[in-house]
Design a protein around this motif. Sequence first.
Motif, PDB file in Angstrom:
ATOM      1  N   LEU A  42       0.827  -1.211   0.000  1.00 37.76           N
ATOM      2  CA  LEU A  42       0.000   0.000   0.000  1.00 37.76           C
ATOM      3  C   LEU A  42       0.861   1.261   0.000  1.00 37.76           C
ATOM      4  N   GLU A  43       2.127   1.099   0.329  1.00 36.76           N
ATOM      5  CA  GLU A  43       3.065   2.224   0.406  1.00 36.76           C
ATOM      6  C   GLU A  43       2.665   3.198   1.513  1.00 36.76           C
ATOM      7  N   VAL A  44       2.542   2.645   2.734  1.00 34.95           N
ATOM      8  CA  VAL A  44       2.330   3.473   3.914  1.00 34.95           C
ATOM      9  C   VAL A  44       3.271   2.989   5.007  1.00 34.95           C
ATOM     10  N   ASP A  45       3.545   3.838   5.945  1.00 35.57           N
ATOM     11  CA  ASP A  45       4.384   3.504   7.085  1.00 35.57           C
ATOM     12  C   ASP A  45       3.536   2.753   8.104  1.00 35.57           C
ATOM     13  N   LYS A  55       2.775   7.737  -9.296  1.00 42.00           N
ATOM     14  CA  LYS A  55       3.466   6.867  -8.354  1.00 42.00           C
ATOM     15  C   LYS A  55       2.938   7.111  -6.951  1.00 42.00           C
ATOM     16  N   ALA A  56       2.773   6.005  -6.188  1.00 44.55           N
ATOM     17  CA  ALA A  56       2.322   6.109  -4.801  1.00 44.55           C
ATOM     18  C   ALA A  56       3.509   5.909  -3.868  1.00 44.55           C
ATOM     19  N   SER A  57       3.565   6.728  -2.825  1.00 48.79           N
ATOM     20  CA  SER A  57       4.634   6.600  -1.839  1.00 48.79           C
ATOM     21  C   SER A  57       4.232   7.329  -0.572  1.00 48.79           C
ATOM     22  N   ASP A  58       4.376   6.641   0.559  1.00 49.72           N
ATOM     23  CA  ASP A  58       4.134   7.244   1.871  1.00 49.72           C
ATOM     24  C   ASP A  58       2.772   7.920   1.958  1.00 49.72           C
TER      25      ASP A  58
END
Length: 733
Positions: A82-85, A150-153
């Motif tokens: 999911l690109e999460v912390d 793009k997905a990130s954080d």
Amino acid sequence: MKRAVANADRREFLKMGGSVAGGLALGFCLPGTVGAAARDTTIKVNAWIRIAPDDAVTILCARSEMGQGVYTSMTMLVAEELEVDPGKVKVEFAPVGQVYNNALLGGQLTGGSTSVRDAWEKLRKAGATARMMLVSAAAKKWDVDPDDCKASDGVVTGPGKRKASYGQLAARAAIMDVPKDVPLKALTHFKVIGNVKQKRLDTPAKVRGQAQFGIDVRVPGMLYAAVAMSPVIGGKVASFYDARARAVPGVKAVVQYSRGVAVVAESWWQAKKAKDLLQIHWDGGLNANTDQKSIWDGLLSAAEQPGTVLHEHGDADGAFKQATQTIDALYKLPFVAHATMEPQNTIADVRIDRAIIHAPTQFQQLVPHAVAGATGLKPEQVEVHTPFLGGGSGRRVEVDYVIDAAEISRAVGAPVKMIWSREDDMTHDAYLPASIVKLWAGVDAGGKPMALRMHATSPAVVDNLMSVFIGESIDPLAPGRVDNYPYDTPHMKLTSQAHETGVPSSAWRAVSHGLNAIALECFIDELSSAAGKDAIHFRLDMLENQPAGNRQSRLATEIPSSARMKRVLEEVRSKSGWGRTLPTGRGMGVAVIQACNTVIALVAQVNVSVGLDVAIEKVTAVVDAGILVHPDQALAQIQGAIVVGQSACMWGEITIENGGIEQTNFDSYRVARMSDAPKTLDISFIGSDSAPGGLGEPATAVIQAAIGNAIFAACAKRCRTLPYTPENIKGFT
């Protein structure tokens, strides 16, 4: 010992549920329930992920957290794709629902060291799917190609440095078409999975006292229940006098339920003090005069029956006639309690048209059926909430305590928190069954086994919960460590004989591996000793040429891997200092197991005193468990499993007298304390890019065999009766 009719009646509700075919797989399907998750205003991207407009991400954990770390590892799997912390997300326990089933167990069930194995692809795909839908939502919003985004954080970026947070995109993403064949990250791109710095997500709440275990949960208008249950297994209330109990301040009701009498009051202490004033005459029934000797006599007699063949290849009976020598042994393994730190408890609020249950359970899917059977409601009218579990180890796969609470709540017409005392918990457990394991080996002139016979006799491991399903068929959990026997043995016959003892039995951490693996690995050690061979070299030699017949068990769940077993044995030999001369009274023992797609070799070093007291000085473990999702917790799992296994084999024993359990608390049922733990635990993992294996259970079984083998090395006494007390060791030569 006869199973009381009352206990069979309590399990009638199971008949509503479906059937088992080929294992622990329940055929019923449950709808979702109306709980906190359904009332939330956040956007449900899929069954596992909710995203709020303020960017808060909630990940649902569909496995029960009982200390093993699924609260964190399940979240890490979703968060990776999911690109999460993981540290920035909220975690909630999932409601009952078909989508949350454990495919390896066939139901919404936590056990068998299957959580990460079942979730490995499923949860990563859930995260990847949600990420792709969020990216598609952003691309559509900006009218650009999704490949340019793009997905990130928690943020999607696109051409021209455009950005949109997940919270801004969630509503649009939730109505996007669900993509098929979602690609997953390559292992080399992992940022979350395998992160050695990742901390447990539940630790802060537990340290601060904010985590809600079952015993902590409170609901408006709640009353408390303390219970009195028969001191004889399966006993019933014949009559009771409750005037003194009713006179205690705060007491609201005294009610009889299916297996006892409950006092309901404004506080649990009031209920407990009033319960102690009850005068109850119990009808012990057929079990009143049963004792441990009669149980062992029954098992030994049943062990003379031929049993059911679990695995057979070659001609074992014929090969014994050709053997140079026959070696035999009989192992006795006792009933073992779960002894969870949190006694059983449930909040039940049974109303005319529905029931709300807060239960620390490992088997969410079964709870609605259990409560429906106890109250007359329909399963879909039962709402289930799962808090943290203060230990489980298989005990909370059972739902007997949930039924108790539902019956009591229905009787008083109010929400009731039922809490068992430690004595209730210890004497009304569903125990690891006692077992008799008989082994014979026909060896050639070099001491290598030509033929092996193993015959295990015990109650069905799943008897207490599932006997209505399995009937006369093979206990689906019986073959543990038998179905993937790894050693080069041309002729083999492994059989199982079920024998009802009347003592409730259930899965205990490691399940049948905790019976079969102990006896088998200790017996292999006996064969190496009789042959005058080094115990590790003997095993490695028997792994060299593994005939195809060893892989043909019709109940096999995984094929044994000679290469993996050889590697961990060679590594543990090197790391433990195996073979060095030790002072008098000290010895090393080895054992190895493949279970739950994990291979573990252990060397235990013990010190046996003149009085035959055993101290564990050091344990060296080498583990091949594939990819480690949460390395720190993987280490903790092996450490914990070793100490739990040590505790069981050194002191764990439940005995029966006058039809009841003799051990009532930790003064009479000893568990390992900090001072008992091995002085040194040297645990290492073999690097691997294979799918994750299970970690919670295999070491629990194999440490018990390693300790037994170490005791023999230290004092030349082969103890075949567990636990390894001075009295039991003294009885063998």
